[in-house]
Enzyme design. Structure first.
Site, PDB file in Angstrom:
ATOM      1  N   ASP A   1       0.815  -1.218   0.000  1.00  0.00           N
ATOM      2  CA  ASP A   1       0.000   0.000   0.000  1.00  0.00           C
ATOM      3  C   ASP A   1       0.848   1.267   0.000  1.00  0.00           C
ATOM      4  O   ASP A   1       2.071   1.221   0.156  1.00  0.00           O
ATOM      5  CB  ASP A   1      -0.974  -0.008   1.197  1.00  0.00           C
ATOM      6  CG  ASP A   1      -0.292  -0.391   2.514  1.00  0.00           C
ATOM      7  OD1 ASP A   1       0.957  -0.424   2.557  1.00  0.00           O
ATOM      8  OD2 ASP A   1      -0.995  -0.651   3.492  1.00  0.00           O
TER       9      ASP A   1
ATOM     10  N   ASP B   1      -7.367  -2.018  14.405  1.00  0.00           N
ATOM     11  CA  ASP B   1      -8.765  -2.331  14.090  1.00  0.00           C
ATOM     12  C   ASP B   1      -8.875  -3.631  13.280  1.00  0.00           C
ATOM     13  O   ASP B   1      -9.914  -3.937  12.712  1.00  0.00           O
ATOM     14  CB  ASP B   1      -9.437  -1.163  13.341  1.00  0.00           C
ATOM     15  CG  ASP B   1      -8.772  -0.846  11.999  1.00  0.00           C
ATOM     16  OD1 ASP B   1      -7.819  -1.558  11.608  1.00  0.00           O
ATOM     17  OD2 ASP B   1      -9.221   0.099  11.322  1.00  0.00           O
TER      18      ASP B   1
ATOM     19  N   HIS C   1      -7.145  -4.474  10.532  1.00  0.00           N
ATOM     20  CA  HIS C   1      -6.967  -4.401   9.078  1.00  0.00           C
ATOM     21  C   HIS C   1      -5.632  -5.003   8.634  1.00  0.00           C
ATOM     22  O   HIS C   1      -4.669  -5.063   9.394  1.00  0.00           O
ATOM     23  CB  HIS C   1      -7.129  -2.963   8.556  1.00  0.00           C
ATOM     24  CG  HIS C   1      -6.017  -2.017   8.888  1.00  0.00           C
ATOM     25  ND1 HIS C   1      -6.239  -0.755   9.384  1.00  0.00           N
ATOM     26  CD2 HIS C   1      -4.680  -2.120   8.783  1.00  0.00           C
ATOM     27  CE1 HIS C   1      -5.089  -0.135   9.567  1.00  0.00           C
ATOM     28  NE2 HIS C   1      -4.114  -0.957   9.208  1.00  0.00           N
TER      29      HIS C   1
ATOM     30  N   GLU D   1      -9.626  -1.544   5.452  1.00  0.00           N
ATOM     31  CA  GLU D   1     -10.293  -1.141   6.682  1.00  0.00           C
ATOM     32  C   GLU D   1     -11.556  -1.965   6.913  1.00  0.00           C
ATOM     33  O   GLU D   1     -12.039  -2.636   5.990  1.00  0.00           O
ATOM     34  CB  GLU D   1     -10.656   0.348   6.581  1.00  0.00           C
ATOM     35  CG  GLU D   1      -9.451   1.272   6.435  1.00  0.00           C
ATOM     36  CD  GLU D   1      -8.637   1.394   7.723  1.00  0.00           C
ATOM     37  OE1 GLU D   1      -8.636   0.459   8.546  1.00  0.00           O
ATOM     38  OE2 GLU D   1      -7.990   2.450   7.899  1.00  0.00           O
TER      39      GLU D   1
HETATM   40  C1  GLP Z   1      -0.641   0.658   8.476  1.00  0.00           C
HETATM   41  C2  GLP Z   1      -0.239  -0.246   7.322  1.00  0.00           C
HETATM   42  C3  GLP Z   1      -0.433  -1.711   7.670  1.00  0.00           C
HETATM   43  C4  GLP Z   1       0.212  -2.002   9.013  1.00  0.00           C
HETATM   44  C5  GLP Z   1      -0.399  -1.140  10.075  1.00  0.00           C
HETATM   45  C6  GLP Z   1       0.146  -1.396  11.469  1.00  0.00           C
HETATM   46  O1  GLP Z   1      -2.013   0.800   8.573  1.00  0.00           O
HETATM   47  N1  GLP Z   1      -0.982   0.044   6.149  1.00  0.00           N
HETATM   48  O2  GLP Z   1       0.135  -2.512   6.652  1.00  0.00           O
HETATM   49  O3  GLP Z   1       0.034  -3.368   9.326  1.00  0.00           O
HETATM   50  O4  GLP Z   1      -0.141   0.218   9.728  1.00  0.00           O
HETATM   51  O5  GLP Z   1       1.334  -0.692  11.659  1.00  0.00           O
HETATM   52  P1  GLP Z   1       2.284  -0.866  12.909  1.00  0.00           P
HETATM   53  O6  GLP Z   1       3.077  -2.099  12.625  1.00  0.00           O
HETATM   54  O7  GLP Z   1       3.120   0.361  12.924  1.00  0.00           O
HETATM   55  O8  GLP Z   1       1.421  -1.022  14.102  1.00  0.00           O
END
Ligand code: GLP
Length: 260
Positions: free
Chosen positions: A67, A136, A138, A143
């Site tokens: 993404d 959440d 995802h 989402e």
């Molecule tokens: C973002 C990314 C996800 C990732 C999430 C959690 O939303 N798009 O791919 O899993 O953050 O990030 P973190 O590992 O910093 O908690």
């Protein structure tokens, strides 16, 4: 789904890196799906170490990132392009032309998304997709409410995700509202999935994803539909799993289990 509980973040990262190594040993020209967020940082550090100290070869690897934020140029410090370059790509030997990251600044998003899907297909599909999980539930930026068959597309970020990611920006208002993201269906097409999660803030999402019903309200629960999905968590992220002893028993009894 295989659930591996490790004592801390470092062990979680090393175990995930070993899975990448196994894939590359079997297929040196593997197609890797890359994730951003703070969780996979330890995994990337370990891969960089293996490249530098143990000659782990990435020269035939192709990558596709999950993404990117819409509106951030590639050199913006919070863009996922910048993140990947800083933390991984500039330290290993993946040919530049083999690196694919969704564009956050294209003038035609639908056409770009179609092209991205086609490009994955042309490369033979993703052999191993690395994933984190949002608080959440995802995966990528799928989402709550995202179709479990969704493909690469534009997505509006949830309030929870904007709040979570605000820590990386100067002001909450600077967090982009839209992202371009592989869909849940795109992710499920990968041959193997590895999701890493660390810390107590992920415990609820992990339990919902692993032990809850399969629902578009927790898109990580779609991993239950995949034939080869591995979830690697540290103690804190495992805290709400009810079948914890069972997962530990299976892992301990598995002779070929990757142990870092
Ligand atoms: C973002 C990314 C996800 C990732 C999430 C959690 O939303 N798009 O791919 O899993 O953050 O990030 P973190 O590992 O910093 O908690």
């Amino acid at each position: 789904m295989e659930v591996i509980i490790q004592r801390d973040y470092q062990q979680m990262s090393k175990t995930a890196a070993q899975i990448v190594v196994e894939v590359l040993n079997t297929k040196p020209n593997a197609v890797l799906g890359m994730a951003t967020g703070s969780t996979p940082l330890g995994l990337y550090q370990e891969l960089v170490r293996l490249h530098t100290e143990e000659q782990l070869d990435f020269s035939r690897v192709t990558t596709f990132n999950l993404d990117e934020y819409v509106g951030l140029p590639v050199n913006h410090p919070q863009s996922y392009h910048y993140f990947m370059h800083e933390h991984f790509f500039r330290h290993v030997d993946i040919p530049r032309n083999n690196i694919n990251i969704p564009s956050g600044t294209t003038s035609n998003y639908p056409a770009f998304c179609q092209w991205y899907e086609k490009r994955i297909e042309e490369c033979g599909g993703i052999d191993l997709q690395i994933l984190g999980i949002g608080s959440d539930g995802h995966i990528a930026f799928n989402e709550p409410g995202s179709s479990l068959s969704s493909r690469t597309r534009l997505k509006t970020l949830s309030k929870q995700t904007i709040d979570d990611n605000a820590r990386f920006f100067d002001r909450r208002a600077d967090v982009p509202v839209y992202a371009i993201t592989m869909g849940v269906g795109t992710i499920l097409d990968a041959h193997k999935l590895v999701l890493v999660a660390s810390g107590s803030s992920k415990a609820k999402a992990v339990a919902q994803a692993v032990e809850g019903p399969v629902t578009s309200m927790v898109t990580a629960s779609a991993l239950q539909l995949h034939r080869d999905a591995i979830v690697i968590v540290d103690e804190a992220a495992a805290a709400s799993l009810t079948m914890r002893e069972y997962y530990e028993f299976i892992y301990a009894a598995k002779p070929a289990a990757p142990r870092a």
